[in-house]
Design a protein around this motif. Structure first.
Motif, PDB file in Angstrom:
ATOM      1  N   THR A   1       0.825  -1.201   0.000  1.00  0.00           N
ATOM      2  CA  THR A   1       0.000   0.000   0.000  1.00  0.00           C
ATOM      3  C   THR A   1       0.858   1.249   0.000  1.00  0.00           C
ATOM      4  O   THR A   1       1.864   1.304   0.694  1.00  0.00           O
ATOM      5  CB  THR A   1      -0.860   0.035   1.282  1.00  0.00           C
ATOM      6  N   LYS A   2       0.453   2.207  -0.788  1.00  0.00           N
ATOM      7  CA  LYS A   2       1.016   3.543  -0.665  1.00  0.00           C
ATOM      8  C   LYS A   2      -0.133   4.523  -0.592  1.00  0.00           C
ATOM      9  O   LYS A   2      -1.184   4.271  -1.161  1.00  0.00           O
ATOM     10  CB  LYS A   2       1.882   3.875  -1.878  1.00  0.00           C
ATOM     11  N   LEU A   3       0.087   5.607   0.099  1.00  0.00           N
ATOM     12  CA  LEU A   3      -0.961   6.614   0.207  1.00  0.00           C
ATOM     13  C   LEU A   3      -0.756   7.631  -0.904  1.00  0.00           C
ATOM     14  O   LEU A   3       0.331   8.152  -1.083  1.00  0.00           O
ATOM     15  CB  LEU A   3      -0.858   7.290   1.581  1.00  0.00           C
ATOM     16  N   LYS A   4      -1.856   7.914  -1.646  1.00  0.00           N
ATOM     17  CA  LYS A   4      -1.717   8.893  -2.727  1.00  0.00           C
ATOM     18  C   LYS A   4      -2.018  10.294  -2.219  1.00  0.00           C
ATOM     19  O   LYS A   4      -2.945  10.955  -2.652  1.00  0.00           O
ATOM     20  CB  LYS A   4      -2.647   8.527  -3.880  1.00  0.00           C
ATOM     21  N   VAL A   5      -1.248  10.703  -1.229  1.00  0.00           N
ATOM     22  CA  VAL A   5      -1.342  12.085  -0.779  1.00  0.00           C
ATOM     23  C   VAL A   5       0.028  12.678  -1.031  1.00  0.00           C
ATOM     24  O   VAL A   5       1.022  12.258  -0.436  1.00  0.00           O
ATOM     25  CB  VAL A   5      -1.708  12.167   0.716  1.00  0.00           C
ATOM     26  N   THR A   6       0.074  13.625  -1.960  1.00  0.00           N
ATOM     27  CA  THR A   6       1.358  14.131  -2.410  1.00  0.00           C
ATOM     28  C   THR A   6       2.167  14.676  -1.239  1.00  0.00           C
ATOM     29  O   THR A   6       1.656  15.429  -0.427  1.00  0.00           O
ATOM     30  CB  THR A   6       1.146  15.231  -3.454  1.00  0.00           C
ATOM     31  N   GLY A   7       3.410  14.264  -1.179  1.00  0.00           N
ATOM     32  CA  GLY A   7       4.292  14.782  -0.146  1.00  0.00           C
ATOM     33  C   GLY A   7       4.351  13.909   1.087  1.00  0.00           C
ATOM     34  O   GLY A   7       5.151  14.149   1.977  1.00  0.00           O
ATOM     35  N   ILE A   8       3.483  12.894   1.173  1.00  0.00           N
ATOM     36  CA  ILE A   8       3.565  11.984   2.312  1.00  0.00           C
ATOM     37  C   ILE A   8       4.024  10.623   1.799  1.00  0.00           C
ATOM     38  O   ILE A   8       3.389  10.031   0.938  1.00  0.00           O
ATOM     39  CB  ILE A   8       2.208  11.851   3.027  1.00  0.00           C
ATOM     40  N   ASP A   9       5.150  10.163   2.302  1.00  0.00           N
ATOM     41  CA  ASP A   9       5.673   8.885   1.866  1.00  0.00           C
ATOM     42  C   ASP A   9       5.378   7.831   2.909  1.00  0.00           C
ATOM     43  O   ASP A   9       5.922   7.874   4.009  1.00  0.00           O
ATOM     44  CB  ASP A   9       7.196   8.979   1.678  1.00  0.00           C
ATOM     45  N   LEU A  10       4.504   6.917   2.579  1.00  0.00           N
ATOM     46  CA  LEU A  10       4.376   5.770   3.459  1.00  0.00           C
ATOM     47  C   LEU A  10       4.169   4.532   2.628  1.00  0.00           C
ATOM     48  O   LEU A  10       3.690   4.587   1.502  1.00  0.00           O
ATOM     49  CB  LEU A  10       3.258   5.961   4.488  1.00  0.00           C
ATOM     50  N   PHE A  11       4.593   3.431   3.177  1.00  0.00           N
ATOM     51  CA  PHE A  11       4.526   2.170   2.465  1.00  0.00           C
ATOM     52  C   PHE A  11       4.292   1.085   3.487  1.00  0.00           C
ATOM     53  O   PHE A  11       4.883   1.104   4.561  1.00  0.00           O
ATOM     54  CB  PHE A  11       5.866   1.938   1.749  1.00  0.00           C
ATOM     55  N   SER A  12       3.419   0.156   3.153  1.00  0.00           N
ATOM     56  CA  SER A  12       3.342  -1.023   4.008  1.00  0.00           C
ATOM     57  C   SER A  12       3.008  -2.229   3.170  1.00  0.00           C
ATOM     58  O   SER A  12       2.405  -2.115   2.110  1.00  0.00           O
ATOM     59  CB  SER A  12       2.311  -0.830   5.129  1.00  0.00           C
ATOM     60  N   ALA A  13       3.435  -3.375   3.627  1.00  0.00           N
ATOM     61  CA  ALA A  13       3.184  -4.610   2.879  1.00  0.00           C
ATOM     62  C   ALA A  13       3.273  -5.794   3.831  1.00  0.00           C
ATOM     63  O   ALA A  13       3.997  -5.745   4.835  1.00  0.00           O
ATOM     64  CB  ALA A  13       4.188  -4.777   1.744  1.00  0.00           C
TER      65      ALA A  13
ATOM     66  N   TYR B   1       7.673   4.880   6.951  1.00  0.00           N
ATOM     67  CA  TYR B   1       7.108   6.212   6.912  1.00  0.00           C
ATOM     68  C   TYR B   1       8.238   7.207   6.702  1.00  0.00           C
ATOM     69  O   TYR B   1       9.298   7.072   7.296  1.00  0.00           O
ATOM     70  CB  TYR B   1       6.363   6.535   8.218  1.00  0.00           C
ATOM     71  N   GLY B   2       8.016   8.179   5.835  1.00  0.00           N
ATOM     72  CA  GLY B   2       8.979   9.258   5.664  1.00  0.00           C
ATOM     73  C   GLY B   2      10.002   8.997   4.585  1.00  0.00           C
ATOM     74  O   GLY B   2      10.380   9.899   3.857  1.00  0.00           O
ATOM     75  N   ASP B   3      10.456   7.765   4.474  1.00  0.00           N
ATOM     76  CA  ASP B   3      11.446   7.435   3.453  1.00  0.00           C
ATOM     77  C   ASP B   3      11.100   6.035   2.956  1.00  0.00           C
ATOM     78  O   ASP B   3      11.334   5.053   3.635  1.00  0.00           O
ATOM     79  CB  ASP B   3      12.848   7.475   4.067  1.00  0.00           C
ATOM     80  N   THR B   4      10.510   5.969   1.774  1.00  0.00           N
ATOM     81  CA  THR B   4      10.006   4.678   1.293  1.00  0.00           C
ATOM     82  C   THR B   4      10.833   4.140   0.140  1.00  0.00           C
ATOM     83  O   THR B   4      10.391   3.278  -0.599  1.00  0.00           O
ATOM     84  CB  THR B   4       8.542   4.812   0.836  1.00  0.00           C
ATOM     85  N   ILE B   5      12.048   4.667   0.037  1.00  0.00           N
ATOM     86  CA  ILE B   5      12.895   4.289  -1.096  1.00  0.00           C
ATOM     87  C   ILE B   5      13.065   2.775  -1.223  1.00  0.00           C
ATOM     88  O   ILE B   5      13.132   2.233  -2.303  1.00  0.00           O
ATOM     89  CB  ILE B   5      14.260   4.997  -0.966  1.00  0.00           C
ATOM     90  N   ASP B   6      13.091   2.081  -0.084  1.00  0.00           N
ATOM     91  CA  ASP B   6      13.361   0.647  -0.148  1.00  0.00           C
ATOM     92  C   ASP B   6      12.106  -0.220  -0.191  1.00  0.00           C
ATOM     93  O   ASP B   6      12.194  -1.436  -0.086  1.00  0.00           O
ATOM     94  CB  ASP B   6      14.232   0.233   1.044  1.00  0.00           C
ATOM     95  N   GLY B   7      10.956   0.415  -0.339  1.00  0.00           N
ATOM     96  CA  GLY B   7       9.706  -0.340  -0.321  1.00  0.00           C
ATOM     97  C   GLY B   7       9.677  -1.483  -1.316  1.00  0.00           C
ATOM     98  O   GLY B   7       9.364  -2.628  -0.970  1.00  0.00           O
ATOM     99  N   SER B   8      10.045  -1.189  -2.549  1.00  0.00           N
ATOM    100  CA  SER B   8       9.931  -2.249  -3.556  1.00  0.00           C
ATOM    101  C   SER B   8      10.959  -3.350  -3.308  1.00  0.00           C
ATOM    102  O   SER B   8      10.722  -4.510  -3.595  1.00  0.00           O
ATOM    103  CB  SER B   8      10.075  -1.676  -4.964  1.00  0.00           C
ATOM    104  N   TRP B   9      12.089  -2.967  -2.726  1.00  0.00           N
ATOM    105  CA  TRP B   9      13.095  -3.981  -2.404  1.00  0.00           C
ATOM    106  C   TRP B   9      12.584  -4.915  -1.308  1.00  0.00           C
ATOM    107  O   TRP B   9      12.639  -6.139  -1.429  1.00  0.00           O
ATOM    108  CB  TRP B   9      14.397  -3.296  -1.974  1.00  0.00           C
ATOM    109  N   TYR B  10      12.027  -4.326  -0.223  1.00  0.00           N
ATOM    110  CA  TYR B  10      11.472  -5.159   0.840  1.00  0.00           C
ATOM    111  C   TYR B  10      10.370  -6.052   0.294  1.00  0.00           C
ATOM    112  O   TYR B  10      10.237  -7.217   0.659  1.00  0.00           O
ATOM    113  CB  TYR B  10      10.911  -4.286   1.972  1.00  0.00           C
ATOM    114  N   PHE B  11       9.556  -5.471  -0.597  1.00  0.00           N
ATOM    115  CA  PHE B  11       8.450  -6.226  -1.167  1.00  0.00           C
ATOM    116  C   PHE B  11       8.988  -7.442  -1.940  1.00  0.00           C
ATOM    117  O   PHE B  11       8.473  -8.550  -1.829  1.00  0.00           O
ATOM    118  CB  PHE B  11       7.633  -5.304  -2.078  1.00  0.00           C
ATOM    119  N   ASP B  12      10.056  -7.215  -2.702  1.00  0.00           N
ATOM    120  CA  ASP B  12      10.667  -8.324  -3.432  1.00  0.00           C
ATOM    121  C   ASP B  12      11.193  -9.400  -2.483  1.00  0.00           C
ATOM    122  O   ASP B  12      11.033 -10.587  -2.721  1.00  0.00           O
ATOM    123  CB  ASP B  12      11.834  -7.824  -4.301  1.00  0.00           C
ATOM    124  N   LEU B  13      11.845  -8.953  -1.397  1.00  0.00           N
ATOM    125  CA  LEU B  13      12.381  -9.922  -0.436  1.00  0.00           C
ATOM    126  C   LEU B  13      11.258 -10.776   0.142  1.00  0.00           C
ATOM    127  O   LEU B  13      11.416 -11.975   0.368  1.00  0.00           O
ATOM    128  CB  LEU B  13      13.121  -9.196   0.694  1.00  0.00           C
TER     129      LEU B  13
END
Lengths: 111, 812
Positions: free
Chosen positions: B317-329, B367-379
Motif C-alpha cells: 500500500t502507498k498513500l496517494k497524498v502528495t508529499g507523504i511517503d508511506l509504504f506497508s506490505a 514512513y517518511g522514506d520509502t525508497i526501499d519499499g519495492s526492495w522489501y516487497f521483493d524480499l
C-alpha cells in the motif's frame, strides 16, 4: 515495373531462422529465411544505429538487431513499435530451391 | 460461428481481462459488455488525484468508446444487468436488453459501505467510489465550507486530502486509535496523523458517529461523546463490500464475495468472476495488482490455454497524498514467533519496522522514506533468506553496495529532460508521457512502450518509482508468476524443472511440450532455452546456433560498427614472448587499428571484419592460443596477482592456482558472464572480492568469496568459507559454478542471483553438504567434457563456414 531478378544462391545456403549477406554496390543486403522457409531481404542496416540485421536472431517474421535489440519486420522493413524507422525492403522470390533478389528496393523507406 | 462472451461490469478488472484475452486470442469470441455507469472504462485508483485537482477525468480514462469499436466489442453503457438466466445462458438488463452467452464474466466490483446511522440518507452524505461521487464532492467544495470524512483509512484520508485541496475545512472521524490501522502500526500512524494535521486536517480519533443531523441537507455530525461537528458534506469511507447481489440472486455460490477457484471460475463453470467482487482462497482484494493478476489468469483460461493459475497475491500500500511517503506490505503486526526490527529517527520524520520470521521478511511498514519499499516487497515475495545482511537490512538496499536506486521524491523533483535509462536514452518526460497517454501500469508495460529499463536494468528502481509516482497505488505484479517472456506463461524455474523432468533435449521439444504461444519464440526466450537445454543435457542436448546471440555464434564480440574484436585466452593472466609476438604479428598482418589490454588481463584486437576471423584464429591457434570466450555468457577470465613467487607479501602460489582454475573451467557456458580471481594475500591485488568467484590466499590457506561483480551495480562478494588446500579450492569452485549454472535464471549474474535466493541457500548446498558438493563438482566436470573444445580451432578448420562468407558478391 519489371524487376531485374538476380539469382543469388539456393534456399539451403541460408540457415533456417538465420540470414546470409549479399554484397552489392549499394551496400550489404541481408537475406533471411524463416522457420517456414519464407525468404525476405532487407538492407543490412538497422534504422536505429546501423546494426547489421543479418547477424540478429530471426523469430517469426522478425529479426532482432544484434546491437540494441530493435525488432524489425522482415516483410516490410518497419521497426516494431514503439520503435520507429525502416530498413529498405528488397523483393525476393523462390523458384524451386533457387533464390532470386531484385536490387530495386520497395519505395517508401528513406533508409 | 464464434462463441459469445458477456462481461458484466465495465470496470478495471473486467476490461483488463478482455485486454489480456484480446492479446492471446483476438478472434475467439463475440464480446458484449454491460456497464452500469454511463462512462467508458476509467482508472478508479486515480480518483483521488482527480479530487485533489492534480488530474482531470479525461486523463484517467483507460479505454474510450473507440477502443470498444476497434475491437468489435458491443458496449451497453448505463445498463445494469438485473438477472441472469443460467439455464438459457442469457443476461437481462434493466431496460430489457438481453444477451446470450457461452461464457460469462462477472466483474461487478464492490460498493462502499454506508453506516446505517440516523441521517445517513440525507442529501450531502456520499461514499467515495466513482466519478459521480467525485463530481458531487467537487460541487460541494464550490458551495460549502465544512466537510466531515468518516473513516481514517486509505480511501478516507485520500478523500480528506482532496477536499482540503479544494479549499474545504475537513474533519476526519476515525473509530480506532490509529489511522490506517490495516496498513500502519501505531508509531507510523501517529507520524502520519501529525503530518496531516500540520497540513490543516482536523482528525478526531476514537470518534464514533451517533447521528447525522439536518433537515433535507446534512448540517452536522453528532458523536457518541456528544461533540457535534458542522458539516455540509459527509463522505463515508469506512470500507467496501464485494458487490454480490446479482450473483446471489441467480444462485451462484457466494460467501463474502463470489467464490472462485484458481482459474477464476465460479461454482457454475461457464461463469467466471474477477476483481473486487470475488473471494479467492478466503481472501477478497481491494487493490489493483491482484485484479490484474486475476485478469491475466482468467483470460488465459477463456482463451482455452488452461495453463495459468491464480494463487493469490501479496499486496502493498502507498498513500496517494502528495508529499507523504508511506509504504506497508505483508504482515507487519507480527506475533509470538516473529521478531521486529525497528528504525526510528523522529527529527527526520523517518520510521521503518520490519517483521521477520525464520530469517525471512514477513512484513514492512515505512514512513517518511520509502525508497526501499519495492526492495522489501521483493524480499517478501521471493522469501529470501536475509540472515546474511540482517544487520544492514533496516538501512536499505543502498547499504548492501547497490548504488543504482533513487528515491521517489528525488524522482518527483527531476526535470522532464533528466535521463532515466542511459542504455536507451529515455528521459523522465518520455516515461511519464507513456504512462499517462498509454495507460501503463506495470514495469513490463513501460519497458515495452519506452524501452526504459529493458536493457541493463540498472534504472529499474527509478522506473518503478516513476510508475508509483505517476500511477499511484500498487502497480507491481508478483515476480514468481512472471513468465520468461511474452511467448509463454511459464517462469524460468518451471521451464528448467520441466526440461529435466520430461527429458526435453531441444528448444523445439520445450516449446511444443510447454505450449509456446509463438511459433519459434523470440530473441529473449530462445537463447535462454538453448542454455537451459544444454545445461541440463550437456551430452545429449541439441545446441541450436541460431538461438545464440551473434557473439556466441561467431565466437567474437560484435562492435558498434559491425566489426568484431578477438581476445585470445591468457591462462591466469600470464603470457610469453612467443604469444606476444604472435599477437603482434596478427595485429600487423590484418592492420588492426586498436590493440588494447582489457580489464581482465587480456589483449584484445579490435576492428576485424567477420570474414577475416577464421584466418586470424588459425594464426593464433598456430601460436598455441585458444579463444578467450570474451564474447560469451561463459567463463571469461581468472585474474591473478604474482603471488608468493615474486611478491614479498604473497602467501600462496596464487598465479598457478589461477591458471588451474582457468584450465578447469574454460569453455563452460553460464547464465551470464562469469569472472574469477585469485589474490596472493589479503591486499587483494587481483580484486577477488568483486568477482563471481574469488579466492584470497592467506597464511592458513584460502578464503573463498562469491557473488561479487564490478558491473552496473558494484557488489562486493559474500564470504563463502575458508579451506586449506588447493584441491578444495578447485572442488568448491566447480561446485559453486555448477549450482549457479543449474539454478540461476538466464542473464542473471551471480550477484543478483545470490540476493534473490540468499547466501544461506547457496551455503547449504556447497558448504554444509559435502556429498552434494562433490556431486555438483562431478556434474560440472561431466559437462566440461563436451564444452572444452576450442571453437576457434573448429572454425579455422572450416566449421560453420557459411557464417563467415557472403552468400553472393554482386557487381551491381
Amino acid at each position: 515495373m519489371s524487376e531485374n531478378w538476380i539469382e543469388i544462391g539456393t534456399l539451403s545456403d541460408i540457415p533456417r531462422l538465420g540470414a546470409r549477406v549479399v554484397e552489392s554496390k549499394q551496400g550489404d543486403i541481408a537475406v533471411f529465411r524463416t522457420a517456414d522457409d519464407e525468404v525476405f531481404a532487407l538492407r543490412d542496416k538497422c534504422p536505429h544505429k546501423g546494426g547489421p540485421l543479418s547477424q540478429g536472431i530471426v523469430h517469426g517474421k522478425r529479426v532482432a538487431c544484434p546491437l540494441h535489440d530493435w525488432k524489425i519486420n522482415l516483410d516490410s522493413g518497419l521497426a516494431v513499435a514503439p520503435d520507429e524507422g525502416c530498413a529498405a525492403y528488397y523483393p525476393v522470390k523462390l523458384e524451386g530451391d533457387a533464390v532470386f533478389l531484385s536490387l530495386t528496393p520497395n519505395e517508401g523507406c528513406p533508409n | 460461428m464464434k462463441e459469445k462472451l458477456v462481461l458484466i461490469g465495465n470496470g478495471m478488472a473486467g476490461v483488463r481481462t478482455l485486454e489480456e484475452l484480446l492479446k492471446v486470442a483476438p478472434d475467439l469470441y463475440d464480446i458484449t459488455v454491460f456497464g452500469a455507469e454511463p462512462y467508458g472504462n476509467y482508472n478508479r485508483i486515480m480518483l483521488s488525484p482527480v479530487l485533489a485537482g492534480e488530474k482531470t477525468i479525461d486523463e484517467i480514462m483507460l479505454n474510450d468508446e473507440q477502443w470498444y469499436i476497434d475491437n468489435h466489442i458491443t458496449l451497453h453503457k448505463g445498463k445494469e444487468v438485473i438477472n441472469i438466466d443460467r439455464s438459457a445462458q442469457k443476461v437481462i438488463a434493466s431496460d430489457g436488453t438481453k444477451a446470450s452467452y457461452d461464457r460469462l464474466l462477472m466483474a461487478t466490483g464492490s460498493t462502499p459501505f454506508i453506516i446505517p446511522c440516523p441521517g445517513h440518507e440525507l442529501e450531502g452524505v456520499i461514499g467515495f467510489r466513482d466519478i459521480h461521487d467525485v463530481d458531487k464532492m467537487l460541487e460541494a467544495a464550490k458551495q460549502h465550507q465544512h466537510a466531515v470524512v468518516i473513516g481514517g483509512g486509505l480511501l478516507g484520508l485520500e478523500a480528506a486530502n482532496g477536499l482540503m485541496q479544494q479549499g474545504m475545512k475537513v474533519t476526519v472521524l476515525h473509530l480506532m486509535d490509529t489511522l490506517m490501522e490495516r496498513q500502519l502500526d501505531s508509531v507510523a500512524g501517529k507520524m502520519l496523523r501529525k503530518s496531516l494535521e500540520d497540513r490543516g486536517l482536523e482528525i478526531l480519533m476514537q470518534a464514533s458517529t451517533k447521528e447525522i443531523k439536518g433537515q433535507d441537507h446534512v448540517q452536522s455530525v453528532l458523536l457518541e461523546d456528544g461533540r457535534e461537528i458542522p458539516a455540509e458534506l459527509v463522505v463515508m469511507a469506512v470500507g467496501i463490500r464485494p458487490n454480490i447481489a446479482l450473483a446471489e440472486k441467480v444462485g451462484i455460490h457466494c460467501e463474502r464475495g463470489i467464490v472462485v477457484n484458481d482459474t477464476m471460475q465460479t461454482f457454475d463453470p461457464k461463469v467466471y468472476a474477477v476483481g473486487e467482487c470475488v473471494q479467492h482462497r478466503g481472501q477478497v482484494y481491494g487493490l489493483v495488482a491482484p485484479l490484474f493478476e486475476m485478469g491475466k489468469v482468467c483470460a488465459n483460461h477463456l482463451a482455452k490455454m488452461g495453463i495459468g493459475r491464480y494463487e493469490g497475491s501479496m499486496t502493498s500500500t502507498k498513500l496517494k497524498v502528495t508529499g507523504i511517503d508511506l509504504f506497508s506490505a505483508g504482515d507487519f503486526t507480527g506475533g509470538e514467533d516473529t521478531e521486529e526490527l525497528v528504525f526510528q529517527d523522529a527529527s527526520r520524520g523517518v520510521y521503518r519496522k520490519l517483521v521477520v520470521q525464520d530469517n525471512k521478511l514477513k512484513g514492512a511498514v515505512m514512513y517518511g522514506d520509502t525508497i526501499d519499499g519495492s526492495w522489501y516487497f521483493d524480499l517478501m515475495r521471493d522469501a529470501t533468506d536475509i540472515s546474511d545482511f540482517r544487520e544492514n537490512i533496516l538501512f536499505g538496499q543502498a547499504h548492501l553496495g547497490d548504488s543504482g536506486h533513487g528515491d521517489e521524491n528525488r524522482i518527483a523533483m527531476m526535470a522532464d529532460s533528466a535521463e532515466i535509462c542511459g542504455c536507451n536514452g529515455v528521459c523522465k518526460g518520455d516515461i511519464v508521457k507513456a504512462i499517462t497517454d498509454k495507460k501503463l501500469f506495470t514495469l513490463e508495460d513501460v519497458r515495452a512502450h519506452t524501452k526504459a529499463s529493458s536493457s541493463c536494468g540498472s534504472c529499474t528502481g527509478l522506473v518503478e518509482s516513476l510508475l508509483a509516482h505517476t500511477v499511484g497505488g500498487d502497480y507491481s505484479v508478483a515476480p514468481h508468476l512472471k513468465p520468461l517472456c511474452a511467448c509463454t506463461e511459464h517462469t524460468h524455474d518451471e521451464i528448467r524443472a520441466t526440461i529435466k523432468e520430461k527429458e526435453l533435449k531441444s528448444i523445439r521439444s520445450v516449446m511444443d511440450f510447454m505450449e509456446w504461444k509463438t511459433p519459434d519464440g523470440c530473441s529473449k526466450c530462445r537463447p535462454a532455452l538453448n542454455y537451459y537445454v544444454m545445461c541440463a543435457w550437456p551430452d545429449a542436448g541439441s545446441d541450436d546456433g541460431q538461438s545464440r546471440f551473434i557473439n556466441e555464434r561467431a565466437h567474437a564480440n560484435i562492435q558498434k560498427d559491425a566489426t568484431y574484436s578477438v581476445i585470445p585466452r591468457m591462462w591466469g593472466g600470464g603470457t610469453t614472448p612467443e604469444e606476444l609476438r604472435a599477437i603482434a604479428d596478427v595485429a600487423e598482418k590484418f592492420n588492426v587499428k586498436t590493440v588494447h589490454v582489457t580489464g581482465g588481463q587480456r589483449i584484445a584486437l579490435y576492428g576485424l571484419k567477420k570474414h577475416e576471423l577464421p584466418v586470424i584464429w588459425n594464426d593464433l591457434n598456430q601460436a598455441g592460443m585458444v579463444s578467450g570466450h570474451a564474447y560469451g555468457k561463459a567463463l571469461r577470465t581468472v585474474k591473478t596477482c604474482v603471488g608468493k613467487e615474486w611478491c614479498r607479501f604473497g602467501t600462496q602460489d596464487s598465479t598457478q592456482l589461477g591458471i588451474e582454475l582457468e584450465k578447469m573451467t574454460w569453455g563452460s557456458w553460464t547464465p551470464h558472464k562469469y569472472k574469477m580471481a585469485a589474490s596472493g594475500c589479503p591486499r587483494n591485488c587481483a580484486e577477488a572480492t568483486i568477482k563471481d568467484f574469488g579466492v584470497v590466499c592467506v597464511d592458513s590457506g584460502y578464503e573463498l568469496h562469491v557473488g561479487g561483480n564490478g558491473g552496473i551495480k558494484v557488489r562486493a562478494t559474500d564470504f563463502l568459507c575458508a579451506v586449506s588446500t588447493e584441491e578444495e579450492v578447485l572442488e568448491y569452485a566447480a561446485a559453486f559454478m555448477q549450482v549457479y549454472r543449474e539454478q540461476a535464471h538466464y542473464l542473471e549474474r551471480t550477484a543478483p542471483w545470490i540476493e534473490r535466493v540468499g547466501l544461506a541457500h547457496v551455503k547449504e548446498q556447497i558448504v554444509d553438504d559435502a556429498d552434494n558438493r562433490v556431486a555438483l563438482a562431478e556434474r560440472f566436470h561431466f559437462s566440461q567434457k563436451f564444452a572444452q573444445d576450442d571453437p576457434w580451432q573448429q572454425r579455422a578448420q572450416g566449421a560453420e563456414k557459411h557464417e563467415f562468407e557472403p552468400l553472393k558478391q554482386l557487381n551491381a
